[in-house]
Design an enzyme around this catalytic site. Structure first.
Site, PDB file in Angstrom:
ATOM      1  N   GLY A 471     108.820 -20.009 -49.763  1.00 21.00           N
ATOM      2  CA  GLY A 471     107.878 -18.906 -49.847  1.00 21.00           C
ATOM      3  C   GLY A 471     107.913 -18.012 -48.628  1.00 21.00           C
ATOM      4  N   ALA A 514     114.254 -18.336 -39.315  1.00 23.24           N
ATOM      5  CA  ALA A 514     114.767 -16.966 -39.146  1.00 23.24           C
ATOM      6  C   ALA A 514     115.698 -16.910 -37.934  1.00 23.24           C
ATOM      7  CB  ALA A 514     113.608 -15.990 -38.978  1.00 23.24           C
ATOM      8  N   GLN A 643     103.208 -13.698 -44.668  1.00 23.14           N
ATOM      9  CA  GLN A 643     103.055 -14.976 -43.962  1.00 23.14           C
ATOM     10  C   GLN A 643     101.816 -14.971 -43.087  1.00 23.14           C
ATOM     11  OE1 GLN A 643     105.851 -17.749 -42.894  1.00 23.14           O
ATOM     12  NE2 GLN A 643     107.555 -16.338 -42.872  1.00 23.14           N
ATOM     13  N   GLU A 710     103.800 -19.858 -38.409  1.00 25.05           N
ATOM     14  CA  GLU A 710     102.765 -20.739 -37.900  1.00 25.05           C
ATOM     15  C   GLU A 710     101.817 -20.057 -36.910  1.00 25.05           C
ATOM     16  OE1 GLU A 710     106.013 -23.523 -37.426  1.00 25.05           O
ATOM     17  OE2 GLU A 710     104.663 -25.108 -38.074  1.00 25.05           O
TER      18      GLU A 710
END
Lengths: 743, 177
Positions: A471, A514, A643, A710
């Protein structure tokens, strides 16, 4: 103008059409012929042993194929190391169906396999198991004085740094000081997709496992170790994961069960856990934190002390970095950090979105708010006075850090200047209004990754790496990187992932995908680019004759000199003239340790939240959130924003709703379903503004990205908790803040 | 202290599993006759027997909405209903709303607004949104948020979902404010 600059733009997800049309295949959705179904039976006791399994009764039912338990599981690997996955913590990993001993409630004790799912479920419900129940302990409160410092810990764990300065003396001499304890219960990841594995029996002992995992290689290596399978005998695939949040970092017992049954029955088997069983596969641990802070007359921190204690299982020392962040987010000369575990009769906790940081951040950032009030300072002003320009934990400068800019932009957007400091001083819509803030810090990490790039004569590029898509937008950002590197439109590029037939990538966690896989993808495309340049230079009259690779660029389907755009060749012409049907290149990427060794590399954020509290009912409504994130370069504005939006939702859930409640009498989670474990729904979510503060950082990695999954969660929970205090004057220190705590 | 935990065997042996029979379902405009036991949920019938896996299982207890489909135009949780109860009903799943090459307006709006991340709750969200539009009850953002709250999204894509549904509702003249 170039149309092939894709990085930093906001293209739609390349896998979007598949997901919205229901044609993206998750691990329980591979239509394998002659499939059998396994249903897991869970222990109703927390400690003791299985004394008898009356398996023959259900084996006799027509359509039931087998009942697997410790009584009939074949000889498997003996040593712990065979069961250790890439991020296993210290201790002995749980071995499903290994022995009659029960070490946690909901421990899987049997797998019933049948021709249909319904039959397997029916037989599992009828299976009689006799248990000998022993006294258990599941309450962290009873272990306050039995905490111990873990010896090793899992990959990425760092024991707190030793104390600096003289924290106790500085606290004693401080102008103002606070001391408080903060707590939150266990929380579960609860991705929407249930843990499922479909194992295809390919004959001759060979299997393909379509498994819900954040690391196909991690699962493959685990299966090879446990079942003694050869490299060519097991392939693990995960092309789409219905959410992970850390739950899929380690191989789960669902994949063990499905593979066991497949190998024994020589037939394809699917095992799907129930939502209830999703509460037996790891969680954010119940954590207690003690914070002590003191300030100097000028409002700078004189002393900062942060100690954390959390639960772990009897068999593993699960670790996470809870307190270390407190030594680097603010400038302070006198710091003491402590970290301990306590063993309970529960399953091992498991990394859950921003593990450690999300917990420690609540303690630190609520304590900072309390300290600001004690010192008579605005919470934002207090943070600015204690801004850290260096990471004092390691005494290094940050590779980049634009947290100050985050504060500035987010405060302006939020309208922080309209806030009055006094609690209960603001009202709106007949309710108490509160405004709070909090910020955080997370690691910018790069780990070893590999990728392969192939280009066909018609200019179609395919890039492969065995990373994951849960996701986060992996398909999309890797497509952008590859397309930009070789000057192609997005439509000409296909990125493939999640298959152990592809070059190895790390587990998808830690916000490093990434940076890690992205760099590998770029390197593979550059390696391919060098091959293409050589082909382009073959003709005697090539306009690129003698050009070095760093003197050319791929743009708009052309290969041209950087300094003279008229000296160009069409990429497709080069490929077709070469006579090759396909060119390929492999590459891998490692962090540049030499370049990085002098720096501390981190992403930062701040969140501002506004709440309205109904004083009569105690209900809390979050009405606005502004989140600003400094995480290097943003690859895709759209997926990165999503995100952060999701992170804010998580922070809101942690602040106001999420807690898995243990009934200590039975040692069992009582709210193990979506009706009673509350996560935010659409109506709970207010308007959210996301701001990205760009950072130029060529130290973290060549792409300059720090990861975004995060860091965005940090600060949010504390901001909401602080806003509730501002609204009501009540300081709630145990999460979640539910209405009963305000009445 | 230890104590024994046992369960007495069923008297007269275990009840035999129930036999299967043909069930005729109209799914996405096609009539299919599936051989099903009466205890098979509509969700399991779609996923495991008709192999239409666009409809998702997230809880199997009607708590998450991932299994939402349209039955005779109405949105329902397909895990909470048995397939045999839908003989001759018109069932529309996500696969019946559009295809990757020919997305429905809602599906396209979900892509444009990035109204999902992992995509697992998405078919249920879209079927639920389609049901909401069919109901003609989406008159404000607050109503959309409330009436879409039976569909959980753990990725937290609610802002995008609201934007996507609002856009389509607006284009159909649904929204009042």
């Amino acid at each position: 103008m170039t149309q092939t600059n894709h990085i930093g733009k906001a293209p739609n997800r390349v896998d979007g059409p598949l997901k919205v049309a229901g044609t993206a295949h998750y691990s329980g959705e591979f239509n394998v012929p002659h499939l059998a179904y396994g249903y897991v039976v869970s222990s109703p006791i927390a400690k003791g042993k299985v004394v008898a399994i009356h398996a023959d009764e259900v084996r006799a039912l027509p359509g039931v194929l087998e009942v697997f338990s410790h009584e009939n599981v074949p000889y498997l690997a003996w040593f712990d190391k065979s069961y250790k996955d890439q991020i296993a913590p210290g201790g002995s990993p749980f071995r499903p169906l290994h022995s009659p001993d029960i070490t946690f409630n909901q421990q899987p004790v049997a797998l019933v396999v049948a021709d249909t799912f319904e039959l397997a479920r029916y037989a599992a419900a009828l299976l009689r198991i006799d248990y000998e129940q022993e006294d258990h302990e599941t309450n962290l409160e009873t272990k306050r004085t039995e905490g111990y410092a873990p010896g090793g810990g899992k990959t990425g764990f760092q024991a707190p740094p030793p104390p600096r300065g003289n924290p106790d003396k500085a606290l004693k001499n401080a102008t103002h000081s606070i001391e408080a304890e903060y707590a939150h219960g266990a929380q579960h990841h609860n991705p929407m997709e249930l843990f499922t594995t479909t194992v295809e029996w390919r004959g001759d002992g060979k299997i393909t496992a379509y498994d819900k995992t954040q690391g196909v290689y991690n699962v493959k290596n685990y299966l090879m170790g446990v079942f003694g399978l050869g490299k060519d005998e097991v392939r693990v695939v995960n092309q789409f994961m219905g959410g992970g949040f850390g739950a899929g970092l380690r191989p789960q017992y669902s994949v063990f069960m499905a593979v066991l049954a497949t190998l024994e029955l020589k037939r394809s088997v699917r095992v799907t856990l129930t939502r209830q069983q999703m509460f037996s596969i790891g969680h954010r641990p119940n954590t207690l934190q003690l914070l002590k802070m003191g300030t100097n007359p000028d409002g700078t921190l004189a002393s900062l002390q942060h100690h954390a204690l959390h639960e772990t299982s009897q068999f593993e020392d699960y670790t996470e970095n809870i307190v270390n962040w407190s030594g680097m987010l603010y400038q302070c000369e006198n710091v003491k950090l402590g970290y301990q575990l306590a063993k309970l009769d529960i399953y091992s906790p498991q990394d859950m979105r921003a593990p450690g940081a999300a917990s420690g951040n609540v303690g630190l950032e609520v304590a900072m708010d309390e300290m600001a009030y004690a010192a008579g300072l605005d919470p934002l002003e207090f943070r600015l006075r204690n801004y850290a320009d260096r990471d004092q934990n390691v005494d290094k400068p940050f590779s980049s850090k634009k947290l100050r800019e985050c504060y500035k932009q987010a405060a302006a957007k939020f309208g922080w200047e309209t806030r009055t400091q006094k609690p209960r001083s603001m009202r709106a819509n007949g309710k108490l209004r509160g405004m709070g803030m909090g910020g955080g810090v997370w690691d910018a990490t790069q780990t070893k990754s590999a990728a392969k790039a192939l280009i066909s004569a018609d200019g179609k590029l395919t890039v492969r790496s065995a990373t994951g898509e849960n996701g986060t937008g992996t398909y999309t950002i890797m497509t952008q990187i590859a397309a930009e590197t070789l000057g192609l439109p997005l439509e000409a590029v296909t990125f493939e992932l999640g298959d152990t037939d592809q070059p190895e990538a790390p587990i998808q966690g830690g916000s490093w995908t990434a940076a890690s896989v992205g760099t590998a993808v770029k390197n593979a495309c550059d390696a391919l680019g060098e091959k293409i340049l050589k082909l382009a230079q073959k003709p005697a009259d090539s306009p690129l004759k003698d050009a070095k690779y760093d003197e050319v660029e791929f743009v708009n389907g052309q290969l041209r000199l950087r300094l003279d755009h008229d000296q160009a060749v069409v990429l497709r012409d080069v490929l077709q003239a070469s006579g090759e049907t396909q060119l390929e290149a492999d590459s891998s990427a490692l962090p540049n340790m030499l370049k990085q060794q002098g720096y501390s590399m981190h992403s930062h954020n701040v969140a501002f939240a506004e709440v309205e509290v109904d004083e009569d009912l105690g209900t809390i409504k979050v009405t606005r959130v502004v989140s600003a994130v400094a995480a290097g370069r943003i690859l895709n504005q759209k997926t990165a924003r999503s995100q952060v939006l999701g992170s804010v939702v998580w922070g809101l859930g942690m602040a106001l709703m999420e807690e898995t409640v243990m009934d200590h009498k039975f040692g069992r989670y009582v709210n193990h379903n979506f009706a009673e474990y509350h996560i935010p729904v659409n109506a709970d979510i207010p308007h959210i503004d996301v701001i990205f503060v760009h950072e130029d950082d060529d130290i973290v990695n060549p792409l300059g990205v720090k990861g975004i999954g995060e860091v965005g969660m940090l600060g949010v929970t504390a901001a909401i908790a602080n806003a509730v205090f501002h609204a009501t004057g009540k300081r709630v220190r145990d999460l979640p803040i539910m209405l009963d705590k305000l009445l | 202290m230890s104590q024994l935990l046992t369960r007495a065997p069923a008297s007269g042996g275990l009840p035999a599993p129930v036999p299967t029979g043909p069930v005729r379902l109209h799914i996405n405009g096609e009539t299919q006759t599936l051989q099903l036991a009466p205890w098979t949920s509509l969700l399991d019938a779609l996923r495991e027997y008709a192999h239409l896996t666009g409809t998702k299982k997230g809880c199997d207890h009607g708590q998450c909405g991932a299994c939402t489909v349209l039955v005779n135009g109405r949105r329902i949780n397909s895990c909470l209903t048995l397939a045999v109860m839908h003989e001759d009903d018109d069932i529309t799943t996500i696969e019946g709303l559009g295809t990757p090459d020919n997305l429905s307006p809602l599906q396209q709006a979900f892509v444009d607004h990035d109204a999902f991340q992992c995509g697992y709750c998405t078919p249920g969200q879209i079927c639920s949104a389609q049901g909401l539009l069919n109901e003609g009850r989406a008159h404000s953002e607050a109503e959309i948020k409330e009436l879409m709250s039976g569909n959980l999204c753990r990725c937290g894509a609610y802002v995008g979902i609201l934007d996507a549904v609002s856009e389509v509702a607006n284009s159909q003249g649904e929204m009042v404010k």
